[in-house]
Design an enzyme around this catalytic site. Structure first.
Site, PDB file in Angstrom:
ATOM      1  N   ALA A   1      33.332  43.382  42.305  1.00  0.00           N
ATOM      2  CA  ALA A   1      33.660  41.701  43.254  1.00  0.00           C
ATOM      3  C   ALA A   1      34.904  41.538  42.311  1.00  0.00           C
ATOM      4  O   ALA A   1      36.060  40.887  42.738  1.00  0.00           O
ATOM      5  CB  ALA A   1      32.909  40.693  42.681  1.00  0.00           C
ATOM      6  N   TYR A   2      34.991  41.228  41.074  1.00  0.00           N
ATOM      7  CA  TYR A   2      36.066  40.695  40.668  1.00  0.00           C
ATOM      8  C   TYR A   2      37.054  41.555  40.240  1.00  0.00           C
ATOM      9  O   TYR A   2      38.649  41.188  40.936  1.00  0.00           O
ATOM     10  CB  TYR A   2      36.169  40.121  39.271  1.00  0.00           C
ATOM     11  CG  TYR A   2      37.248  39.752  38.700  1.00  0.00           C
ATOM     12  CD1 TYR A   2      37.254  38.751  38.388  1.00  0.00           C
ATOM     13  CD2 TYR A   2      37.691  40.712  37.709  1.00  0.00           C
ATOM     14  CE1 TYR A   2      38.737  38.368  37.259  1.00  0.00           C
ATOM     15  CE2 TYR A   2      39.053  39.942  36.251  1.00  0.00           C
ATOM     16  CZ  TYR A   2      39.299  38.472  36.549  1.00  0.00           C
ATOM     17  OH  TYR A   2      40.082  37.897  35.731  1.00  0.00           O
ATOM     18  N   SER A   3      36.785  42.816  40.397  1.00  0.00           N
ATOM     19  CA  SER A   3      38.476  44.016  39.776  1.00  0.00           C
ATOM     20  C   SER A   3      38.669  43.910  41.644  1.00  0.00           C
ATOM     21  O   SER A   3      39.712  44.250  42.195  1.00  0.00           O
ATOM     22  CB  SER A   3      37.251  45.076  39.858  1.00  0.00           C
ATOM     23  OG  SER A   3      36.895  45.234  38.468  1.00  0.00           O
TER      24      SER A   3
ATOM     25  N   SER B   1      38.769  41.399  43.869  1.00  0.00           N
ATOM     26  CA  SER B   1      39.212  41.002  44.281  1.00  0.00           C
ATOM     27  C   SER B   1      40.737  40.512  44.124  1.00  0.00           C
ATOM     28  O   SER B   1      41.682  40.393  43.954  1.00  0.00           O
ATOM     29  CB  SER B   1      37.963  39.303  43.851  1.00  0.00           C
ATOM     30  OG  SER B   1      38.861  39.185  42.532  1.00  0.00           O
TER      31      SER B   1
END
Length: 251
Positions: free
Chosen positions: A157-159, A161
């Site tokens: 999710a972080y990557s 986003s």
């Protein structure tokens, strides 16, 4: 905080996540160089602490959740009315989300990471750009991550986003190129900030192992880069991505 360089005399900056970490250190640099800042942050107590540290006459605080477009629109209007303009926008608010494999990633947490890291950043860019266009000047710096280029396992999710932040930055930079506005992103490797407290120790060790310099970045180093990109000195580059990764970046 005295500084003989006055690059920001007469300039006003909005900094999301401005009450701590990268955002606060950037605010400190801008104030030290003659500018004023609006700290947009979800933590009212930290905003008060940051204003005390920076000097209340140079800072304006807004408590908001960047994932709420109505709150962001209101904050942009109120900030512009109070200061007459918004010259600079630094979007540094963000969360890491949990460490989990894609097959196990909690759907509600996936949505929350995107709501803050990309939707919130989009809202801030969207509502501030017209204010900058009206004044014929602007500098936008969106804080992405090296994870947005390379992808980190167990941090999808972080990557994803942060990859979206890069794409948005490149698109917007081309859209406003004739308006006196530049839009750029930075892609740091892991930086020693409070956000590390959201990560498991083994994941922190993994991130450190990926950095050839064998240390995490410092907020002062990021603030130095951001404040150059956000200054009048950076007038020819837009839609670009500036790596600050201790040698990790490969493109």
């Amino acid at each position: 905080m005295a500084n003989s360089i006055r690059r920001y005399e007469g300039r006003h900056a909005v900094i999301t996540g401005g009450a701590s970490g990268i955002g606060f250190k950037t605010a400190e640099r801008i104030v030290s160089e003659g500018g004023t800042v609006s700290l947009w942050d979800v933590d009212a107590a930290k905003i008060d602490e940051a204003r005390d540290a920076l000097g209340s006459s140079s800072t304006h605080g807004v408590t908001l959740d960047v994932s709420d477009p109505d709150q962001v629109e209101k904050a942009a209007k109120e900030t512009a009315e109070k200061h007459g303009k918004i010259d600079i926008l630094v979007c540094s608010a963000g969360i890491t989300g949990p460490n989990a494999k894609v097959a196990d990633y909690p759907i509600d947490q996936w949505k929350r990471v995107f709501d803050i890291n990309i939707h919130g950043l989009f809202f801030c860019n969207r509502f501030v750009v017209p204010i900058m266009q009206k004044n014929g000047y602007g500098r936008i710096v969106n804080v992405a991550s090296i994870a947005g280029k390379e992808g980190n396992p167990n941090a999808s999710a972080y990557s994803a986003s942060k990859a979206a932040v890069i794409g948005l930055t490149k698109s917007l930079g081309k859209e406003v190129v004739g308006d006196g506005i530049t839009v750029n992103a930075i892609t740091p490797a892991t930086v020693d900030t409070p956000i590390l407290q959201q990560l498991k120790p083994e994941f922190i060790d993994y991130m450190l192992s990926k950095i050839p310099m064998q240390r995490f970045g410092k907020v002062e180093e990021l603030a130095s880069l951001i404040t150059w990109i956000a200054s009048e000195e950076c007038s020819f580059t837009t839609g670009a991505v500036f790596d600050i990764s201790g040698g990790r970046a490969t493109y």
